[in-house]
Design a protein around this motif. Structure first.
Motif, PDB file in Angstrom:
ATOM      1  N   PRO A  61      19.499 -12.174   5.043  1.00  0.00           N
ATOM      2  CA  PRO A  61      19.771 -10.961   4.710  1.00  0.00           C
ATOM      3  C   PRO A  61      18.534 -10.616   3.758  1.00  0.00           C
ATOM      4  N   VAL A  62      18.214 -11.480   2.912  1.00  0.00           N
ATOM      5  CA  VAL A  62      16.985 -11.092   1.821  1.00  0.00           C
ATOM      6  C   VAL A  62      15.759 -10.779   2.832  1.00  0.00           C
ATOM      7  N   ASP A  63      15.257 -11.438   3.756  1.00  0.00           N
ATOM      8  CA  ASP A  63      14.016 -11.113   4.406  1.00  0.00           C
ATOM      9  C   ASP A  63      14.334  -9.758   4.990  1.00  0.00           C
ATOM     10  N   ALA A  64      15.569  -9.631   5.554  1.00  0.00           N
ATOM     11  CA  ALA A  64      15.713  -8.148   6.456  1.00  0.00           C
ATOM     12  C   ALA A  64      15.700  -7.063   5.421  1.00  0.00           C
ATOM     13  N   VAL A  65      16.190  -7.151   4.132  1.00  0.00           N
ATOM     14  CA  VAL A  65      15.971  -5.888   3.377  1.00  0.00           C
ATOM     15  C   VAL A  65      14.446  -5.774   2.763  1.00  0.00           C
ATOM     16  N   THR A  66      13.732  -6.998   3.100  1.00  0.00           N
ATOM     17  CA  THR A  66      12.327  -6.907   2.611  1.00  0.00           C
ATOM     18  C   THR A  66      11.329  -6.189   3.703  1.00  0.00           C
ATOM     19  N   SER A  91       6.146  -3.423  -0.931  1.00  0.00           N
ATOM     20  CA  SER A  91       6.590  -4.017   0.607  1.00  0.00           C
ATOM     21  C   SER A  91       5.972  -3.229   1.675  1.00  0.00           C
ATOM     22  N   ILE A  92       5.709  -1.789   1.608  1.00  0.00           N
ATOM     23  CA  ILE A  92       5.339  -1.227   2.706  1.00  0.00           C
ATOM     24  C   ILE A  92       3.869  -1.555   2.822  1.00  0.00           C
ATOM     25  N   GLY A  93       3.088  -1.854   1.644  1.00  0.00           N
ATOM     26  CA  GLY A  93       1.640  -2.016   1.639  1.00  0.00           C
ATOM     27  C   GLY A  93       1.387  -3.367   2.236  1.00  0.00           C
ATOM     28  N   VAL A  94       2.265  -4.362   1.984  1.00  0.00           N
ATOM     29  CA  VAL A  94       1.884  -5.739   2.467  1.00  0.00           C
ATOM     30  C   VAL A  94       2.282  -5.869   4.068  1.00  0.00           C
ATOM     31  N   VAL A 142       7.544 -10.651   2.534  1.00  0.00           N
ATOM     32  CA  VAL A 142       7.206 -11.031   1.134  1.00  0.00           C
ATOM     33  C   VAL A 142       7.976 -10.686  -0.013  1.00  0.00           C
ATOM     34  N   VAL A 143       8.714 -11.630  -0.389  1.00  0.00           N
ATOM     35  CA  VAL A 143       9.980 -11.462  -1.396  1.00  0.00           C
ATOM     36  C   VAL A 143       9.366 -11.935  -2.883  1.00  0.00           C
ATOM     37  N   HIS A 144       9.219 -10.880  -3.742  1.00  0.00           N
ATOM     38  CA  HIS A 144       8.757 -11.468  -5.081  1.00  0.00           C
ATOM     39  C   HIS A 144       9.743 -12.106  -5.801  1.00  0.00           C
ATOM     40  N   ASP A 145      11.066 -11.681  -5.746  1.00  0.00           N
ATOM     41  CA  ASP A 145      12.198 -12.356  -6.433  1.00  0.00           C
ATOM     42  C   ASP A 145      13.575 -12.071  -5.879  1.00  0.00           C
ATOM     43  N   VAL A 146      14.442 -12.674  -6.409  1.00  0.00           N
ATOM     44  CA  VAL A 146      15.877 -12.382  -5.976  1.00  0.00           C
ATOM     45  C   VAL A 146      16.535 -12.522  -7.127  1.00  0.00           C
ATOM     46  N   ALA A 205       6.457  -2.075 -14.761  1.00  0.00           N
ATOM     47  CA  ALA A 205       5.345  -2.654 -15.239  1.00  0.00           C
ATOM     48  C   ALA A 205       4.168  -3.059 -14.141  1.00  0.00           C
ATOM     49  N   GLY A 206       4.567  -3.067 -13.065  1.00  0.00           N
ATOM     50  CA  GLY A 206       3.491  -3.177 -11.906  1.00  0.00           C
ATOM     51  C   GLY A 206       3.415  -4.470 -11.549  1.00  0.00           C
ATOM     52  N   GLU A 207       4.170  -5.575 -11.990  1.00  0.00           N
ATOM     53  CA  GLU A 207       4.055  -6.859 -11.764  1.00  0.00           C
ATOM     54  C   GLU A 207       4.666  -7.443 -10.421  1.00  0.00           C
ATOM     55  N   VAL A 208       5.309  -6.560  -9.611  1.00  0.00           N
ATOM     56  CA  VAL A 208       5.791  -7.106  -8.462  1.00  0.00           C
ATOM     57  C   VAL A 208       4.967  -7.174  -7.199  1.00  0.00           C
ATOM     58  N   PHE A 209       5.003  -8.136  -6.617  1.00  0.00           N
ATOM     59  CA  PHE A 209       3.841  -8.260  -5.267  1.00  0.00           C
ATOM     60  C   PHE A 209       5.015  -8.435  -3.981  1.00  0.00           C
ATOM     61  N   GLY A 210       5.169  -7.417  -3.184  1.00  0.00           N
ATOM     62  CA  GLY A 210       6.341  -7.466  -2.122  1.00  0.00           C
ATOM     63  C   GLY A 210       7.514  -6.694  -2.579  1.00  0.00           C
TER      64      GLY A 210
END
Length: 316
Positions: free
Chosen positions: A116-121, A152-155, A286-290, A305-310
């Motif tokens: 499910p985590v990958d699905a919503v990513t 998420s859209i960019g990656v 690409v999951v930054h965190d859960v 803060a702009g620290e999220v990747f994914g």
């Protein structure tokens, strides 16, 4: 049920955990026990109050995509859906909750092996990236620039462009570390935010918007196309189109893109294909965190803060 509500628009402190009535599926809808909730840039835009003119009011439960299991169905829906793992679009809100409802047209069954985590990513990001490239009439061999590539859209757009045979894929990023990760996903050129242009491009996907958008119109090649996919940085200046007029003889063009304009069967088919690709390992979520649902405000602080990747994902 537990849910997170926007009690006051503005900073993330306006996101508050509340007890809300359990929703029930209307005819044509399903009820989902959420296991993962996507935290997207549009959620932050709504929370800030930027889209206040669209009718959002304090008290709304934000969130537009979830994944989990169907626990009940409304009239007209096959009961065989009950117990199935699905991704779902919940509309303009309702996703930051332990239970959510979605229309049958807005759910996609999860392939075996996809969490499910990958699905919503990927559930929203992959179709947006796919159709945005198509909206920009991208063709194999052309050069692509993704502005705002760390989200998420960019990656996902970087991966899809590479998979489709782009001749060059440039990205804008804020750090060497992010640049390295984007190269691993398929980027060939990494540009910082200091004004480095990287030449001209056939297609630019702009997820940021804001005051810097006109400068990216100036990076288009002859017949180049810029597609605005988001406005996480705010709206561009009112006269941003003058950049195109001043370069009239170069036949550059600008377009906006929303997944809302894609027919339901087409976007659902592409989503199913991309989720299947992720299950096979051909597309990387690409999951930054859960984080827990109760930590929604923290998730938004990290986005601001702009620290999220994914993508940051909430767990109900």
């Amino acid at each position: 049920m537990k849910a997170v509500s926007i009690q006051a628009f503005g900073d993330p402190d306006g996101l508050v955990v509340i007890d809300a009535p359990d929703p029930a599926p209307a005819p044509g809808q399903v009820l989902i026990a959420t296991e993962a909730i996507g935290v997207g840039g549009v959620d932050a835009v709504i929370r800030r109050g930027t889209l206040g003119g669209y009718g959002f009011r304090a008290g709304i439960i934000p969130g537009s995509e979830v994944a989990g299991r169907v626990t009940a169905v409304g009239d007209g829906v096959d009961r065989a859906w009950i117990g199935r793992a699905v991704w779902a679009f919940t509309g303009v809100g309702g996703g930051y909750a332990e239970l959510a409802v979605a229309a049958l047209d807005d759910i996609t069954a999860l392939p075996d092996g996809l969490s499910p985590v990958d699905a919503v990513t990927l559930g929203s990001a992959a179709p947006v990236a796919h159709f945005a490239l198509a909206h920009g009439r991208f063709a194999p061999g052309e050069s692509v620039l993704v502005r705002g590539a760390a989200g998420s859209i960019g990656v996902t757009a970087v991966q899809l462009a590479a998979r489709a045979g782009a001749g060059r894929i440039a990205v804008t990023t804020s750090s060497p570390e992010r640049g390295k990760r984007l190269r691993q996903l398929g980027a060939t050129t990494v540009l910082d935010r200091s004004g480095e242009t990287g030449g001209e491009f056939d297609v630019i996907l702009d997820i940021v918007g804001g005051a810097g958008l006109p400068g990216f119109l100036d990076r288009l090649a002859d017949n180049g196309r810029l597609v605005a996919v988001g406005v996480v940085g705010g709206y561009p200046p009112a006269d941003f189109g003058m950049s195109l007029m001043r370069a009239f003889q170069r036949s550059r063009s600008f377009a906006t893109f929303s997944l809302n304009t894609v027919p339901v069967p087409a976007r659902n088919a592409v989503r199913a294909d991309e989720l299947a690709a992720a299950a096979r390992g051909d597309l990387l979520p690409v999951v930054h965190d859960v984080l827990d649902l109760s930590e929604a405000a923290q998730a938004h602080r990290r986005m601001d803060a702009g620290e999220v990747f994914g993508r940051i994902v909430l767990r109900a």
